[in-house]
Enzyme design. Sequence first.
Site, PDB file in Angstrom:
ATOM      1  N   ASP A 172       0.868  -1.179   0.000  1.00  0.00           N
ATOM      2  CA  ASP A 172       0.000   0.000   0.000  1.00  0.00           C
ATOM      3  C   ASP A 172       0.904   1.228   0.000  1.00  0.00           C
ATOM      4  O   ASP A 172       1.476   1.576   1.030  1.00  0.00           O
ATOM      5  CB  ASP A 172      -0.896  -0.007   1.236  1.00  0.00           C
ATOM      6  CG  ASP A 172      -1.859   1.170   1.267  1.00  0.00           C
ATOM      7  OD1 ASP A 172      -2.310   1.598   0.186  1.00  0.00           O
ATOM      8  OD2 ASP A 172      -2.161   1.655   2.371  1.00  0.00           O
ATOM      9  N   GLU A 201      -1.341  -1.259  -4.993  1.00  0.00           N
ATOM     10  CA  GLU A 201      -2.572  -0.526  -5.263  1.00  0.00           C
ATOM     11  C   GLU A 201      -2.277   0.637  -6.201  1.00  0.00           C
ATOM     12  O   GLU A 201      -1.257   1.315  -6.065  1.00  0.00           O
ATOM     13  CB  GLU A 201      -3.169  -0.012  -3.957  1.00  0.00           C
ATOM     14  CG  GLU A 201      -4.562   0.545  -4.123  1.00  0.00           C
ATOM     15  CD  GLU A 201      -5.211   0.830  -2.780  1.00  0.00           C
ATOM     16  OE1 GLU A 201      -6.143   0.102  -2.423  1.00  0.00           O
ATOM     17  OE2 GLU A 201      -4.777   1.779  -2.102  1.00  0.00           O
ATOM     18  N   ASP A 257      -2.445   0.820   7.284  1.00  0.00           N
ATOM     19  CA  ASP A 257      -1.711   0.683   6.021  1.00  0.00           C
ATOM     20  C   ASP A 257      -1.299  -0.773   5.796  1.00  0.00           C
ATOM     21  O   ASP A 257      -1.324  -1.265   4.669  1.00  0.00           O
ATOM     22  CB  ASP A 257      -0.479   1.590   6.014  1.00  0.00           C
ATOM     23  CG  ASP A 257      -0.856   3.062   6.123  1.00  0.00           C
ATOM     24  OD1 ASP A 257      -1.729   3.506   5.360  1.00  0.00           O
ATOM     25  OD2 ASP A 257      -0.288   3.759   6.982  1.00  0.00           O
TER      26      ASP A 257
END
EC number: 3.1.21.10
Length: 164
Positions: free
Chosen positions: A7, A66, A138
């Site tokens: 992430d 992502e 996260d």
Amino acid sequence: MRVLGIDPGLVNMGWGVIVVDGSRISHVANGIVRSGAASLAARLCDLHRGLAAVIAAHAPDAAAVEQTFVNKDAVGTLKLGQARGVALLAPAQAGIEVGEYAPNAVKKAIVGVGHAQKQQVEHMVRLVLPGVDLAGPDAADALAIAICHARHLQSRVLRIKVVA
């Protein structure tokens, strides 16, 4: 197969490693690479160094990152894109193939709804990986990205078997 989910973030880059064995998914590790450096260049260097250490320690077979969410703040989006570049570079340098997923695709794969809240994603990560001790939101997002990639890889294998 070991899958690393990443992430991207400029201050906190979440990461999570899972093992996929057939339809079974289990937790290996998760954490956050942090950088408090003043300059953007130093921050990106810290993130790269930390992520490279995670890759060396856990030897993933695949990785997933992502995609950047574009918002109204163009400067913020550009900076986040640079952190995402680090997230793509570190596994690529290690010879690891990297998948990329939109935030809504990750949420849909985990929760079943593309506009799920962070708390819903974290709850589902805990259900899929019972007993997981999350390093933070996260890291939970990174594990969700890894699970999304694992499910994508599983469905690809099933399609190949059906066609063959």
